[in-house]
Design a protein around this motif. Structure first.
Motif, short mmCIF file in Angstrom:
data_model
loop_
_atom_site.label_atom_id
_atom_site.label_comp_id
_atom_site.label_asym_id
_atom_site.label_seq_id
_atom_site.Cartn_x
_atom_site.Cartn_y
_atom_site.Cartn_z
N ASN A 68 0.81 -1.23 0.00
CA ASN A 68 0.00 0.00 0.00
C ASN A 68 0.84 1.27 0.00
O ASN A 68 0.47 2.26 -0.62
CB ASN A 68 -0.91 0.04 1.22
N GLU A 69 1.94 1.24 0.73
CA GLU A 69 2.79 2.42 0.89
C GLU A 69 4.18 2.14 0.35
O GLU A 69 4.64 1.00 0.38
CB GLU A 69 2.90 2.80 2.37
N ILE A 70 4.84 3.18 -0.10
CA ILE A 70 6.23 3.01 -0.53
C ILE A 70 7.10 2.75 0.71
O ILE A 70 6.84 3.32 1.77
CB ILE A 70 6.73 4.24 -1.33
N ALA A 71 8.05 1.87 0.56
CA ALA A 71 8.95 1.52 1.66
C ALA A 71 10.33 1.23 1.09
O ALA A 71 10.47 0.95 -0.11
CB ALA A 71 8.43 0.29 2.40
N HIS A 72 11.32 1.30 1.93
CA HIS A 72 12.68 0.95 1.50
C HIS A 72 12.79 -0.56 1.35
O HIS A 72 12.21 -1.31 2.14
CB HIS A 72 13.72 1.44 2.51
N VAL A 73 13.52 -1.01 0.34
CA VAL A 73 13.82 -2.44 0.23
C VAL A 73 15.14 -2.70 0.95
O VAL A 73 15.96 -1.78 1.10
CB VAL A 73 13.89 -2.90 -1.25
N PRO A 74 15.37 -3.93 1.38
CA PRO A 74 16.64 -4.22 2.06
C PRO A 74 17.84 -3.92 1.16
O PRO A 74 17.81 -4.14 -0.05
CB PRO A 74 16.54 -5.72 2.35
N GLU A 89 13.67 0.03 -9.33
CA GLU A 89 12.85 1.20 -8.98
C GLU A 89 11.81 0.76 -7.96
O GLU A 89 11.07 -0.20 -8.20
CB GLU A 89 12.15 1.76 -10.22
N VAL A 90 11.76 1.43 -6.83
CA VAL A 90 10.87 1.07 -5.74
C VAL A 90 9.72 2.06 -5.67
O VAL A 90 9.94 3.27 -5.71
CB VAL A 90 11.65 1.04 -4.41
#
Length: 118
Positions: A68-74, A89-90
């Protein structure tokens, strides 16, 4: 209003998504998945890097939909994908689905690895 229909030339776009699922070519897939010009597959989420790396040389960019929301990937996911020569691209999942559809309509070499929305 005039609408222009897009031609996907055998590539399957996202037709829809909802809580926990995606619809592609009339079929419903539950959970996270990877969609690319060669087909689709189950994705185990951020820890499942191997299927993303298999796309090296086949596509140029992977759009990661974070729900639902943008988040950082590991950081290790980003390092592995970029180390294989792929762009990453995230964005949130709705944006990843839309962006994938637009760019495959233009014949671009892209993939989407998406987590479902809630």
């Amino acid at each position: 209003m005039n609408l222009t229909e897009m031609e996907f030339e055998g590539v399957r776009p996202f037709e829809g998504y909802g809580p926990g699922f995606f619809r592609i070519a009339g079929d419903v897939f539950e959970g996270a998945l990877i969609l690319h010009p060669g087909g689709q597959g189950v994705w185990g989420g951020y820890a499942d890097v191997a299927p993303l790396l298999l796309l090296s040389g086949v596509i140029d960019v992977i759009f990661v939909g974070t729900g639902n929301e943008i988040a950082h990937v590991p950081a290790d996911l980003r390092a592995a994908v970029e180390g294989a020569g792929l762009g990453l691209e995230v964005m949130n999942t709705p944006a990843a689905c839309r962006t994938y559809n637009v760019l495959i309509g233009e014949g671009r070499r892209v993939a989407a690895a998406v987590l479902p929305i809630e």
